[in-house]
Design a protein around this motif. Structure first.
Motif, PDB file in Angstrom:
ATOM      1  N   PRO A  86       0.812  -1.226   0.000  1.00 38.99           N
ATOM      2  CA  PRO A  86       0.000   0.000   0.000  1.00 38.99           C
ATOM      3  C   PRO A  86       0.842   1.271   0.000  1.00 38.99           C
ATOM      4  O   PRO A  86       0.427   2.283  -0.584  1.00 38.99           O
TER       5      PRO A  86
ATOM      6  N   THR B 146       1.903   1.749  -3.520  1.00 40.05           N
ATOM      7  CA  THR B 146       0.734   2.162  -4.313  1.00 40.05           C
ATOM      8  C   THR B 146       0.474   3.650  -4.158  1.00 40.05           C
ATOM      9  O   THR B 146       0.219   4.364  -5.138  1.00 40.05           O
ATOM     10  N   LEU B 147       0.549   4.138  -2.914  1.00 43.40           N
ATOM     11  CA  LEU B 147       0.330   5.563  -2.655  1.00 43.40           C
ATOM     12  C   LEU B 147       1.405   6.417  -3.317  1.00 43.40           C
ATOM     13  O   LEU B 147       1.101   7.442  -3.951  1.00 43.40           O
TER      14      LEU B 147
ATOM     15  N   LEU C 127       0.845   6.517  -7.032  1.00 44.81           N
ATOM     16  CA  LEU C 127      -0.288   7.380  -7.372  1.00 44.81           C
ATOM     17  C   LEU C 127       0.115   8.853  -7.316  1.00 44.81           C
ATOM     18  O   LEU C 127      -0.209   9.629  -8.215  1.00 44.81           O
ATOM     19  N   LEU C 128       0.850   9.243  -6.276  1.00 42.65           N
ATOM     20  CA  LEU C 128       1.209  10.645  -6.075  1.00 42.65           C
ATOM     21  C   LEU C 128       2.276  11.123  -7.049  1.00 42.65           C
ATOM     22  O   LEU C 128       2.236  12.257  -7.534  1.00 42.65           O
TER      23      LEU C 128
END
Length: 271
Positions: free
Chosen positions: A255, A258-259, A262-263
């Motif tokens: 996770p 993933t963050l 994304l950012l």
């Protein structure tokens, strides 16, 4: 020898799970702009430059002998191969996908921890890693259909780092983590310089050396700093807890990656 203290080991591994994806993200930002061998060489050179003065100033023991020396050589070779494979995979795969595929690793670690290090493996740990392995397979299939063979590289990284972590666990209680990382950095640089020289003479693109610009130097230094910190945290964690205990904890890296993906890269996970 250091007595096992699982809570400290788990906390340190959590730190590794936070720092490591940032290093991978920096490697992905570099992409194909700097040849692979040069990125890996500078990553280990920065590790050596940072840690060698710390070893000297703190008068830590630097000499490694006997079986521990040969295990450190093996650990360094595994480290070089694993980083090179991961950085190559990141050229083709989204960050979260590459990290998620790597997380077949806890499953490997659990099995190797039980049968190689004779560590206790409970049913709940095994079920957690089997579930993670199933999730990894779900990600490999669409990634392979999109990018081909690079989707398999994180599986190699998983197998490589499973052995790497078990070797680290074997020697972590007998060596100081900062000294170990400094020696490993020196070994990696000594091993890579002649290989890069030979590869460049043969005209192999991945071994070509370039003059980085200011932005590239900043990213290269960041890779070295983040990588050194991450692996110090991992080495310390293995001084205090068995590999089988720490293996499921590493799924927290997914996770976080993933963050970050994304950012930074606007990579939104699919269904």
């Amino acid at each position: 020898m250091t007595t096992d203290r699982p809570l400290i080991g788990i906390s340190l591994m959590l730190g590794f799970c936070i720092v490591a994806p940032f290093g991978d993200a920096v490697a992905k930002l570099l992409g194909a702009s700097v040849p692979l061998a040069q990125v890996v060489l500078i990553r280990f050179a920065v590790q050596l430059i940072i840690l060698a003065p710390l070893v000297w100033l703190s008068r830590r023991p630097l000499r490694i002998r006997g079986v521990v020396l040969w295990l450190t050589v093996l650990r360094t070779l595994l480290h070089i191969a694993g980083i090179a494979a991961m950085f190559t995979a990141l050229k083709y795969l989204p960050l979260a996908d590459a990290v998620a595929i790597v997380f077949v690793m806890p499953f490997f670690m659990l099995i190797l921890g039980k049968f190689v290090l004779s560590e206790e493996v409970g049913g709940r740990r095994l079920l957690a890693c089997v579930a993670g392995f199933g999730g990894t397979l779900l990600i490999v299939q669409p990634s392979f259909s999109e990018v081909g063979w690079p989707a398999i590289l994180p599986v190699f990284v998983a197998a490589n780092f499973s052995v790497f972590i078990l070797v680290t666990r074997k020697i972590a209680k007998h060596t100081d983590p900062i000294s170990l990382q400094a020696v490993s950095g020196a070994m990696a640089v000594a091993l890579m310089v002649p290989v890069i020289w030979g590869g460049e003479k043969l005209g192999i693109g991945a071994f070509t050396m370039i003059t980085p610009n200011t932005d590239q130097w900043f990213l290269l230094l960041a890779i070295g700093i983040l990588g050194s910190l991450a692996h110090l945290l991992m080495t310390w964690s293995l001084r205090y807890a068995p590999a089988a205990t720490l293996a499921p904890m590493q799924y927290l890296e997914i996770p976080i990656a993933t963050l970050i993906g994304l950012l930074i890269f606007n990579d939104f996970p699919d269904g």
